[in-house]
Design a protein around this motif. Structure first.
Motif, PDB file in Angstrom:
ATOM      1  N   MET A   1       0.947  -1.080  -0.069  1.00 30.98           N
ATOM      2  CA  MET A   1       0.170   0.173  -0.174  1.00 30.98           C
ATOM      3  C   MET A   1       0.872   1.185   0.060  1.00 30.98           C
ATOM      4  O   MET A   1       1.935   1.307   0.469  1.00 30.98           O
ATOM      5  CB  MET A   1      -1.049   0.010   1.040  1.00 30.98           C
ATOM      6  N   ILE A   2       0.492   2.238  -0.562  1.00 28.01           N
ATOM      7  CA  ILE A   2       1.359   3.523  -0.840  1.00 28.01           C
ATOM      8  C   ILE A   2       0.498   4.636  -0.206  1.00 28.01           C
ATOM      9  O   ILE A   2      -0.970   4.760  -0.528  1.00 28.01           O
ATOM     10  CB  ILE A   2       1.650   3.958  -2.121  1.00 28.01           C
ATOM     11  N   LEU A   3       1.104   5.370   0.872  1.00 25.68           N
ATOM     12  CA  LEU A   3       0.552   6.324   1.460  1.00 25.68           C
ATOM     13  C   LEU A   3       1.104   7.730   0.861  1.00 25.68           C
ATOM     14  O   LEU A   3       2.431   7.916   0.929  1.00 25.68           O
ATOM     15  CB  LEU A   3       0.452   6.349   3.009  1.00 25.68           C
ATOM     16  N   VAL A   4       0.285   8.739   0.545  1.00 23.23           N
ATOM     17  CA  VAL A   4       0.692  10.131  -0.119  1.00 23.23           C
ATOM     18  C   VAL A   4       0.152  10.941   0.715  1.00 23.23           C
ATOM     19  O   VAL A   4      -0.819  11.342   0.840  1.00 23.23           O
ATOM     20  CB  VAL A   4       0.241  10.086  -1.513  1.00 23.23           C
ATOM     21  N   GLY A   5       1.429  11.879   1.145  1.00 19.36           N
ATOM     22  CA  GLY A   5       0.854  13.014   1.890  1.00 19.36           C
ATOM     23  C   GLY A   5       0.959  14.236   1.023  1.00 19.36           C
ATOM     24  O   GLY A   5       2.154  14.380   0.421  1.00 19.36           O
ATOM     25  N   ALA A  43       0.969   6.188 -12.496  1.00 19.32           N
ATOM     26  CA  ALA A  43       2.023   5.117 -12.314  1.00 19.32           C
ATOM     27  C   ALA A  43       2.074   4.642 -10.930  1.00 19.32           C
ATOM     28  O   ALA A  43       2.800   3.588 -10.595  1.00 19.32           O
ATOM     29  CB  ALA A  43       3.334   6.186 -12.670  1.00 19.32           C
ATOM     30  N   LEU A  44       1.300   4.999  -9.989  1.00 20.40           N
ATOM     31  CA  LEU A  44       1.272   4.425  -8.730  1.00 20.40           C
ATOM     32  C   LEU A  44       0.600   3.003  -8.699  1.00 20.40           C
ATOM     33  O   LEU A  44      -0.625   2.945  -9.151  1.00 20.40           O
ATOM     34  CB  LEU A  44       0.718   5.293  -7.536  1.00 20.40           C
ATOM     35  N   THR A  49      -3.457   5.576  -0.995  1.00 22.33           N
ATOM     36  CA  THR A  49      -4.318   6.507  -0.216  1.00 22.33           C
ATOM     37  C   THR A  49      -3.701   8.118  -0.229  1.00 22.33           C
ATOM     38  O   THR A  49      -2.357   7.883   0.269  1.00 22.33           O
ATOM     39  CB  THR A  49      -4.369   6.116   1.344  1.00 22.33           C
ATOM     40  N   VAL A  50      -4.426   8.986  -0.460  1.00 22.74           N
ATOM     41  CA  VAL A  50      -3.800  10.299  -0.809  1.00 22.74           C
ATOM     42  C   VAL A  50      -4.635  11.306   0.456  1.00 22.74           C
ATOM     43  O   VAL A  50      -5.849  11.217   0.519  1.00 22.74           O
ATOM     44  CB  VAL A  50      -3.976  10.946  -2.005  1.00 22.74           C
ATOM     45  N   GLY A  69      -9.260   5.684  -9.073  1.00 16.11           N
ATOM     46  CA  GLY A  69      -9.495   4.400  -8.219  1.00 16.11           C
ATOM     47  C   GLY A  69      -8.701   4.657  -6.958  1.00 16.11           C
ATOM     48  O   GLY A  69      -8.621   3.816  -6.155  1.00 16.11           O
ATOM     49  N   HIS A  70      -7.966   5.677  -6.788  1.00 17.35           N
ATOM     50  CA  HIS A  70      -7.111   6.038  -5.373  1.00 17.35           C
ATOM     51  C   HIS A  70      -8.158   6.517  -4.494  1.00 17.35           C
ATOM     52  O   HIS A  70      -9.195   7.286  -4.703  1.00 17.35           O
ATOM     53  CB  HIS A  70      -6.129   6.928  -5.891  1.00 17.35           C
ATOM     54  N   THR A  71      -7.889   6.607  -3.224  1.00 12.85           N
ATOM     55  CA  THR A  71      -8.545   6.936  -2.021  1.00 12.85           C
ATOM     56  C   THR A  71      -8.081   8.240  -1.696  1.00 12.85           C
ATOM     57  O   THR A  71      -6.859   8.700  -1.447  1.00 12.85           O
ATOM     58  CB  THR A  71      -8.573   5.859  -0.883  1.00 12.85           C
TER      59      THR A  71
END
Length: 349
Positions: A1-5, A43-44, A49-50, A69-71
């Motif tokens: 899972m990728i978390l983006v701030g 590309a992610l 989750t952003v 489709g990102h959260t």
């Protein structure tokens, strides 16, 4: 899972990423010109989750992440800033702080309305702006009439009053101002009437709005605005939270044994406060309890405070009607039953 701030701005954004599977961290700055943002988020690898702070002019970003489709999580800016200890503030630090909040599951979420709700809000806001413009135009025409000793008050907008206004002999530029203002007023009246039809149609299609319209003084505009601004009422623990959410709760300055209540906070929807302020005096004509509250506050305070107290009381009523899914008649029946129970409890045996 990728978390983006993501520290989002108008022309650029700073992102701080964390891959929870590998522990990899990296930062990057993206400009909004071109397709850099689209290519970066496409590309992610999901799930992604952003997290962003609540800010304006970001609907395009919401739509982009939904399409990919990102959260997207939106946080309360004041609470996010209050969690920062350091006084040094940069875009990179802000993005990293958002990433840490996501990682530690401390991100302070706020409710975000769906696109349909936002579009209906735009309808009501557009009508409000046109009404305010119409008020400015009417005030200007009143000034022209008063300067010519034509003091008709509200009767100036009757057919006879408009005829007298148009018959005034004025200097060229003042005459042009009058004629243009009358044309603009006619245009505004026509478009506001069209918007009123759209508001009435939207309110009639919403079961909650139809239920709120059973309350005296509450028309399609007030009912629809209440539904759209409050959203799901289950997110409020009680009526006090609703009043605070709209900004009708008084400010408090308390220390030791001293406590002073100030003006209302106004930290909330100015749109709904204005709508309730317009509807509350009308509600007193059909509800004896509200009328009694209004005159009780009016005797102790002044008219503006009485109007605010009335708007607050009306807001609580509408919240209860939505929460319990009841109409005005059922609300009154419950009130009478509750008062009867209290009187019975006070009766000495």
């Amino acid at each position: 899972m990728i978390l983006v701030g993501c520290d989002l701005h108008t022309r650029k954004q700073q992102v701080a990423l964390l891959n929870t599977d590998t522990g990899e961290l990296w930062d990057q700055q993206l400009t909004h010109a071109g397709d850099d943002v689209e290519r970066f988020y496409a590309a992610l690898a999901p799930p992604v989750t952003v997290g962003i702070e609540s800010t304006g002019y970001s609907l395009w970003f919401h739509a982009l992440l939904q399409r990919l489709g990102h959260t997207l999580l939106v946080g309360e800016a004041a609470k996010i800033r209050a969690m920062v200890v350091r006084k040094t503030k940069t875009d990179r630090r802000d993005a990293q702080h958002l990433r840490e909040l996501l990682k530690d599951d401390r991100f302070p979420l706020v409710w975000i309305p769906d696109p349909t709700t936002r579009d209906l809000r735009a309808l009501i806001k557009h009508r409000l702006r046109l009404v305010r413009i119409r008020t400015m135009v009417k005030n200007g025409l009143h000034a022209i009439a008063l300067n010519q000793r034509l003091a008709l008050g509200p009767s100036l907008w009757s057919r006879q009053g408009l005829a007298q206004l148009q018959a005034l002999v004025l200097l060229p530029h003042t005459r042009r101002r009058r004629d243009d203002s009358l044309d603009l007023l006619q245009w505004l009246n026509r478009h506001i009437a069209e918007l009123d039809l759209h508001v009435a149609t939207a309110a009639a299609a919403d079961p909650d709005a139809r239920r709120l319209m059973t309350h005296p003084g509450v028309g399609p505009l007030t009912a629809l605005a209440t539904v759209l601004v409050l959203g799901p009422v289950g997110r409020f623990p009680g009526s006090k939270h609703v009043v605070s959410y709209i900004g009708l709760a008084p400010t408090v300055n308390a220390s030791a044994d001293k406590c002073r209540l100030g003006h209302i906070s106004k930290q909330g929807s100015a749109l709904l406060r204005w709508v309730l302020g317009q509807a509350a005096p009308l509600a007193t004509r059909g509800d004896a309890d509200l009328k009694r509250v209004y005159f009780a506050v009016l005797r102790r305070r002044d008219r503006p405070k009485a109007k605010v107290a009335l708007a607050r009381r009306l807001l609580v009523r509408l919240y209860v009607m939505r929460r319990d899914q009841i109409d005005y008649d059922e609300f009154c029946r419950r009130g009478r039953a509750r008062r009867g129970g209290l009187e019975l409890a006070r009766t000495p045996v």
